[in-house]
Enzyme design. Structure first.
Site, PDB file in Angstrom:
ATOM      1  N   LYS A  64       0.848  -1.189   0.000  1.00 36.47           N
ATOM      2  CA  LYS A  64       0.000   0.000   0.000  1.00 36.47           C
ATOM      3  C   LYS A  64       0.879   1.234   0.000  1.00 36.47           C
ATOM      4  O   LYS A  64       1.870   1.290   0.727  1.00 36.47           O
ATOM      5  CB  LYS A  64      -0.867   0.002   1.271  1.00 36.47           C
ATOM      6  CG  LYS A  64      -1.903   1.096   1.314  1.00 36.47           C
ATOM      7  CD  LYS A  64      -3.120   0.672   0.532  1.00 36.47           C
ATOM      8  CE  LYS A  64      -4.116   1.819   0.394  1.00 36.47           C
ATOM      9  NZ  LYS A  64      -3.695   2.833  -0.586  1.00 36.47           N
ATOM     10  N   LYS A  88       4.956   2.170   8.727  1.00 36.17           N
ATOM     11  CA  LYS A  88       3.722   2.860   9.106  1.00 36.17           C
ATOM     12  C   LYS A  88       2.556   1.876   9.205  1.00 36.17           C
ATOM     13  O   LYS A  88       1.794   1.880  10.192  1.00 36.17           O
ATOM     14  CB  LYS A  88       3.415   3.949   8.067  1.00 36.17           C
ATOM     15  CG  LYS A  88       2.361   4.944   8.474  1.00 36.17           C
ATOM     16  CD  LYS A  88       2.180   6.020   7.408  1.00 36.17           C
ATOM     17  CE  LYS A  88       3.420   6.848   7.201  1.00 36.17           C
ATOM     18  NZ  LYS A  88       3.215   7.969   6.256  1.00 36.17           N
ATOM     19  N   LYS A 100       5.415   2.508  -2.788  1.00 35.39           N
ATOM     20  CA  LYS A 100       5.349   3.906  -3.197  1.00 35.39           C
ATOM     21  C   LYS A 100       5.589   3.959  -4.695  1.00 35.39           C
ATOM     22  O   LYS A 100       6.259   3.077  -5.269  1.00 35.39           O
ATOM     23  CB  LYS A 100       6.407   4.744  -2.473  1.00 35.39           C
ATOM     24  CG  LYS A 100       6.032   6.210  -2.340  1.00 35.39           C
ATOM     25  CD  LYS A 100       4.960   6.396  -1.274  1.00 35.39           C
ATOM     26  CE  LYS A 100       4.659   7.871  -1.045  1.00 35.39           C
ATOM     27  NZ  LYS A 100       3.706   8.051   0.070  1.00 35.39           N
ATOM     28  N   THR A 184      -5.578  12.185   7.090  1.00 40.53           N
ATOM     29  CA  THR A 184      -4.209  12.385   7.572  1.00 40.53           C
ATOM     30  C   THR A 184      -4.152  13.531   8.574  1.00 40.53           C
ATOM     31  O   THR A 184      -3.564  13.409   9.658  1.00 40.53           O
ATOM     32  CB  THR A 184      -3.244  12.637   6.399  1.00 40.53           C
ATOM     33  OG1 THR A 184      -3.402  11.610   5.429  1.00 40.53           O
ATOM     34  CG2 THR A 184      -1.807  12.639   6.892  1.00 40.53           C
ATOM     35  N   ASN A 215      -3.382  19.600   2.177  1.00 39.43           N
ATOM     36  CA  ASN A 215      -4.438  18.705   2.646  1.00 39.43           C
ATOM     37  C   ASN A 215      -4.258  18.333   4.112  1.00 39.43           C
ATOM     38  O   ASN A 215      -5.212  18.288   4.883  1.00 39.43           O
ATOM     39  CB  ASN A 215      -4.454  17.439   1.787  1.00 39.43           C
ATOM     40  CG  ASN A 215      -5.563  16.491   2.185  1.00 39.43           C
ATOM     41  OD1 ASN A 215      -6.694  16.913   2.353  1.00 39.43           O
ATOM     42  ND2 ASN A 215      -5.248  15.234   2.363  1.00 39.43           N
ATOM     43  N   SER A 343      -7.489   4.729   4.279  1.00 43.00           N
ATOM     44  CA  SER A 343      -7.354   4.018   3.007  1.00 43.00           C
ATOM     45  C   SER A 343      -7.684   2.536   3.197  1.00 43.00           C
ATOM     46  O   SER A 343      -8.332   1.911   2.353  1.00 43.00           O
ATOM     47  CB  SER A 343      -5.931   4.163   2.458  1.00 43.00           C
ATOM     48  OG  SER A 343      -5.755   5.404   1.823  1.00 43.00           O
TER      49      SER A 343
END
Length: 410
Positions: A64, A88, A100, A184, A215, A343
């Site tokens: 992810k 994470k 990523k 986030t 954001n 997510s």
């Protein structure tokens, strides 16, 4: 950035007395894909961009991680960010490994049509490594829910069936989740509240500084403002504004939407992105880019709590200086994990085709973030280490334990 990520892993591996073989495996990504992304530009030219997708570890589940469009995207940066995503996800207990991706480009100079054509070609080039049970991309720098809609559509057209679970951060109409866009920043808010209680910092009237009004930073600033904190300074790429009595964040958000920058706000003094970090405050949230707090300015940081809204805003040398001063640093793999948590909620909703109410999502996000924070604090106190080291110890151990249990194939 990759050197820092590897140094952090090496230090934690030594503390954990990690098996040397597992340590070697964790230092290398399991897959790294570099692709050519030929794109037809509006003026008829053919431009060829370079794209990347790195999957660091698949031990605990599908990978992810976000997709970024930025001129600085390169294999080393993407590899480091994929590794951080592994930690994470492991830290907050998600059944994911880290990944990523990105394209080396300047998205700010591209039209909507050019972005769509580039995105669709990039997606078609990485089709062999993504999927709802394989690798699930999400938005990152200069990508958004529209980017994810194009990716989902391209993947679905190739498979011949609509597959909303292949990406997260999508529009609601296409299987996106309520609360995802704010996740986030909301996660930062939850862990800071928990840390403030631990350090006897009253939220009412607490002085908050936010570097990076995107954001993450804008959402966090809004939530702190609604909590009756004094948000005394905010900034974006064009600079910042400062008012010792507190800014009206609702008004700043409205003016930012109209004018494109917080610097349009008149009820405050102009301040640079460098100066904003050194303001005396209770809570500092660096939510811009990596490498903002370094050995050059760390001794001038006057915040009691630093919560890393961005990835890697504090260098290792700065970490040592802040620790010596007694500054509490909530590390990025904890502070900004709210995005990947929601997510995960979106992915689960897509797979079940059953969608939750926003209050359910926010409650579950709060539980995930505060539980992870408490585990990190407990280990920090037990081992007498800072929060970053404790967070990495928990995360790396979880992935390493998974590798040990699964063994080595063949």
């Amino acid at each position: 950035m990759l050197e820092v990520a590897l140094a952090q892993l090496d230090a934690v591996a030594e503390r954990l007395a990690l098996d040397p073989g597992i340590h070697k495996r964790l230092r290398q990504p399991q897959r790294s894909l570099i692709v050519s992304v030929p794109t037809l530009m509006d003026d008829g030219r053919l431009e060829v961009f370079t794209g990347f997708r790195v999957q660091h570890d698949l031990t605990l589940g599908p990978t992810k991680g976000g997709i970024r469009y930025h001129p600085g995207v390169n294999l080393g940066e993407v590899t480091a960010l994929a590794m951080l995503m592994s930690w994470k996800c492991a830290l907050i207990g998600l059944p994911y490994g880290g990944a990523k991706g990105g394209i080396c480009c300047d998205a700010t100079r591209m039209s909507q049509g050019e972005l769509e054509r580039m995105t669709r070609r990039y997606t078609s080039e990485i089709l062999l490594v993504i999927g709802p049970d394989q690798d699930i991309p999400a938005p990152d720098l200069y990508t958004n829910e529209q980017t994810m809609a194009w990716m989902m559509d391209t993947y679905s057209m190739h498979r011949g069936i609509t597959t909303p679970g292949v990406v997260t951060g999508k529009p609601l109409l296409l299987g996106g989740s309520l609360g995802r866009a704010e996740a986030t920043g909301r996660g930062v808010y939850y862990v800071v509240k928990a840390a403030a209680r631990d350090h006897d910092v009253p939220m009412k009237g607490a002085r908050v500084v936010v570097q990076g009004f995107g954001n993450v930073g804008a959402v966090a600033a809004k939530l702190f403002y609604e909590e009756d904190c004094r948000v005394i300074a905010v900034s974006d790429s064009k600079g910042g504004i400062y008012n010792a009595n507190g800014l009206n964040i609702a008004q700043v958000l409205a003016e930012d939407a109209e004018g494109g920058s917080v610097t349009q706000h008149r009820d405050g003094d102009r301040i640079s992105n460098e100066e904003i970090l050194e303001l005396e405050c209770d809570i500092l949230i660096p939510a811009a880019t990596e490498g903002q707090i370094t050995r050059k300015n760390a001794d001038r940081i006057r915040a009691r709590i630093v919560a890393e809204g961005a990835n890697g805003p504090t260098t290792p040398e700065a970490d040592q200086i802040l620790a010596a001063k007694g500054t509490t640093v909530i590390p990025d793999i904890l502070a900004n994990a709210g995005g990947v948590a929601v997510s995960y909620f979106e992915w689960v909703q897509d797979l079940q085709q059953y969608f939750w109410h926003e209050h359910q999502i926010n409650e579950r996000l709060s539980e995930v973030m505060i539980s992870a924070y408490q585990r990190v604090v407990a280990l920090s106190r037990k081992e007498q280490v800072d929060l970053r080291t404790a967070a990495l110890m928990l995360a790396v151990k979880r992935v390493a334990d998974g590798k040990r249990l699964r063994g080595l194939y063949p």
